[in-house]
Design a protein around this motif. Sequence first.
Motif, mmCIF file in Angstrom:
data_model
loop_
_atom_site.group_PDB
_atom_site.id
_atom_site.type_symbol
_atom_site.label_atom_id
_atom_site.label_comp_id
_atom_site.label_asym_id
_atom_site.label_seq_id
_atom_site.Cartn_x
_atom_site.Cartn_y
_atom_site.Cartn_z
ATOM 1 N N ASN A 219 0.657 -1.086 -0.033
ATOM 2 C CA ASN A 219 -0.093 -0.033 -0.117
ATOM 3 C C ASN A 219 0.831 1.226 0.037
ATOM 4 O O ASN A 219 1.936 1.425 0.907
ATOM 5 C CB ASN A 219 -0.819 0.015 1.267
ATOM 6 N N ALA A 220 0.682 2.163 -0.942
ATOM 7 C CA ALA A 220 1.345 3.658 -1.089
ATOM 8 C C ALA A 220 0.984 4.187 0.163
ATOM 9 O O ALA A 220 -0.249 4.192 0.811
ATOM 10 C CB ALA A 220 0.613 4.291 -2.020
ATOM 11 N N GLN B 81 -8.531 10.453 0.329
ATOM 12 C CA GLN B 81 -7.428 9.631 0.995
ATOM 13 C C GLN B 81 -7.845 8.378 1.595
ATOM 14 O O GLN B 81 -7.163 7.491 1.409
ATOM 15 C CB GLN B 81 -6.655 10.363 1.727
ATOM 16 N N LYS B 82 -8.996 8.281 2.292
ATOM 17 C CA LYS B 82 -9.238 7.286 2.919
ATOM 18 C C LYS B 82 -10.443 6.395 2.797
ATOM 19 O O LYS B 82 -11.157 5.678 3.635
ATOM 20 C CB LYS B 82 -9.578 7.680 4.869
ATOM 21 N N THR C 47 -11.246 3.289 -3.625
ATOM 22 C CA THR C 47 -12.453 4.102 -4.297
ATOM 23 C C THR C 47 -11.923 5.717 -4.437
ATOM 24 O O THR C 47 -12.018 6.231 -5.594
ATOM 25 C CB THR C 47 -13.610 4.066 -3.792
ATOM 26 N N GLY C 48 -11.370 6.189 -3.355
ATOM 27 C CA GLY C 48 -11.026 7.762 -3.486
ATOM 28 C C GLY C 48 -12.420 8.422 -4.086
ATOM 29 O O GLY C 48 -12.379 8.963 -5.019
ATOM 30 N N PRO C 49 -13.260 8.558 -2.919
ATOM 31 C CA PRO C 49 -14.365 9.394 -3.206
ATOM 32 C C PRO C 49 -14.209 10.871 -3.475
ATOM 33 O O PRO C 49 -13.256 11.451 -2.757
ATOM 34 C CB PRO C 49 -15.337 9.342 -1.954
ATOM 35 N N PRO D 143 -5.618 7.107 -3.677
ATOM 36 C CA PRO D 143 -6.327 6.678 -2.218
ATOM 37 C C PRO D 143 -5.584 5.525 -1.389
ATOM 38 O O PRO D 143 -4.923 4.774 -2.027
ATOM 39 C CB PRO D 143 -7.642 6.537 -2.458
ATOM 40 N N GLU D 144 -5.545 5.556 -0.277
ATOM 41 C CA GLU D 144 -5.270 4.564 0.666
ATOM 42 C C GLU D 144 -5.615 3.211 0.324
ATOM 43 O O GLU D 144 -6.936 3.026 -0.248
ATOM 44 C CB GLU D 144 -5.535 4.665 1.917
#
Lengths: 124, 607
Positions: free
Chosen positions: A23-24, B305-306, B330-332, B211-212
């Motif tokens: 994971n980045a 990000q989360k 997904t990166g909303p 995103p994470e």
Amino acid sequence: MAVFPKVVALNFVLTFFLLNHANASEEIPAGDISLKDVPLFVEKARCIACHGLEEFRVGPPWKAISAMYSGRDRSAESLINYLAYKIRYGGAGVWGVTPMIEYEGITQEQAKIIAEWILRLEKK
Amino acid sequence: MITKNGKRSCKSAIFCLLLVFCYPSFGGDMLIDGRVFDYKTNKPISGALVTLVINTKGDSLEYVSTISDSSGRYEIAYPGLDTYKNLDVIVKKLGWEMLEKIRTPSQSKKNKAIVDFNIPLKSVMNIADQVPASAWLAKIPESPEKHETQVHCIGCHQLPADKVKTFSENIEAAASANKEKVHNKWKIQARKEAWRSAVKYMRAKSYDIFPEGTEVDLAKIPWESVQAPEYSLFDEKDETVVAELLGAYMPRDYSYMPAGDYDYGAPIYTETLVTIFEHELPDTSLVREAVSLRGGRTIIGADIQKNRLVEFDTNSHKQKWHPVPYKGSTGPHTIVPDENDNVWVSMLESNQLGIFNPQNSTWKLYNLMNSESEIKLFGGEGMVHDIGFGPDYKLKKGADEKIWMTLIGSNKLAALNTDTEEVEYIDVPKPNKERSNLSTALYSLAVSGDGKCVWWGQLLGYVGCYDVVEKKFKHIYTPKSGSGPRRMSIDKNDMLWIPYYGSGEIAKINAKTGAKIATYNLPDRSSAPYAVTWDEYRKVLWVATANADVIYRFDPSSEAFSVIPLPRKMAYLRKIDVDEKTHDLIGSYGNIPTGSGPSMLLRISID
């Protein structure tokens, strides 16, 4: 929000299948590190956005930095501290006019371990 | 209950009595007021931002600010203010500074309001540390190259952010180290190459926007691929334009700017009472967009990000987080509310479009690309950027009853039939000029009043309309080079407003006929206007800037701008929403990468 074109995404997909992925995370890891932690640390702290081990990226490769100080006592505290400050606060002039940016999140203790790791590279 | 001159007024004794009885049970707003003045001359200072730092009983710090009026008066009403003792007070205005650190006094039990808390300021000659990033960029003459640089760099971060300033100063220090020997031509070349290196660094650094949990990791991708211009955020032409422009013109000393050199270019808005609420979010989240729901009681933000939404209660200050129920990142990204207080959410990765119902915390996801060979990662074919909305920034379907969207990775419009879940795809024309796909990526969208015309814009390409009834493209035109159309808005009179991010302009177009009505220069063209929002209640256009830490207010009837300054630097704004009941402006700060700017929700009440 900027975006990559399809071909990039494809490139990523291929890369993904070819390599194990982690994971980045851009967060600079906190706490004490030892020499063996440095390769992962420089990934996480994004040093790799400019530096490679042997590859010229934006800045000099770590092995080249190591070689530059080959005539010096590389275990000297003063040299390690000097490089540690360079890691934390950046600088310019030694390797050309392109400045290195500062990395405030790295502690002096962490930076000294990284400096020591860099200086030891040439011996290997 | 509270009047503009800062005095509590009671129309009648009965009302006063009622107030006395009601106050303890309702915990009404308590007041602090006073006057901001020049300590030397005692003259009033208007347009000063007065901020209280409040450690709320909710989940976060809150900063509550107001702007002093033309007679220097300010007032802040805040629920339960009397229970907060000795709050830090910060006052800011370009060209002025506080004499000392101040805190609010302890209130007496009898009189809970703090009245006539007067604040002296002294003038300063040097405003280098006070001005927003745009003040430095404004020193560069306007040109298509400057506008392209503005588009490319400020897409992620302010220019110059503090690190960029240091970079520029350090180039100068290194290039001038040997003063006698260095030829001026060499210096010019050295500066250009140093900035070219900065672009290369940004190619790598831009991986931090994922995103994470993303599968796109800088550490795992070969350096050649990271730097290949055809795969990158910047192609070779972009790289050269940015490097030459910054090398030639970027200021090299950020230690001095004389007072009066920068003033946002427009008068500070002091006509009515403005209260700015900033709610802190965790540093590790990046909420780039936020909207208002349930008559202003709830703010929903998208944490790119989360992989989650934040639900913020404006009364209790509690934050509740709602992860996207999807296995993978997904990166909303973009959120548009609908009439039933749901939010529609576009996602950066995995080709998902979501609808979230905050009443019962339920989600429904639509997959925008359903073939076997789909690309799920960032920039995939089904990556939605904008979702069709009307003049009130509520979801608006086209005349064909479909939800229209821009697909940024594939230059297509998509139309979703929510009953059948079928999606129709339309290829959008783009300029033939040799540019990277990114340069012409399909971005913003707005739907005309009759639902017939879906207006779309490309990052550095065309703006045009797709007629969903006649099923054909109309009114396609090419904005000036480097102008960079971003998030548009259509008003109730079917006027389309387009912010030009790169050139710092606003265009007005008849959304029905496609006729160009006017183009207005922003008071600060380096402010990077990212989005405009039509405010039907006040009949004005709000312009959210990414680079000037302000919101501009444009009154179309007088064609005049005024400005609402924000209380902090790096106040990188994106889309602003206007609440339908409270008429508050809602937004958030979204500087990339995560943690490089303030992480906050923004709510502005304007009486």
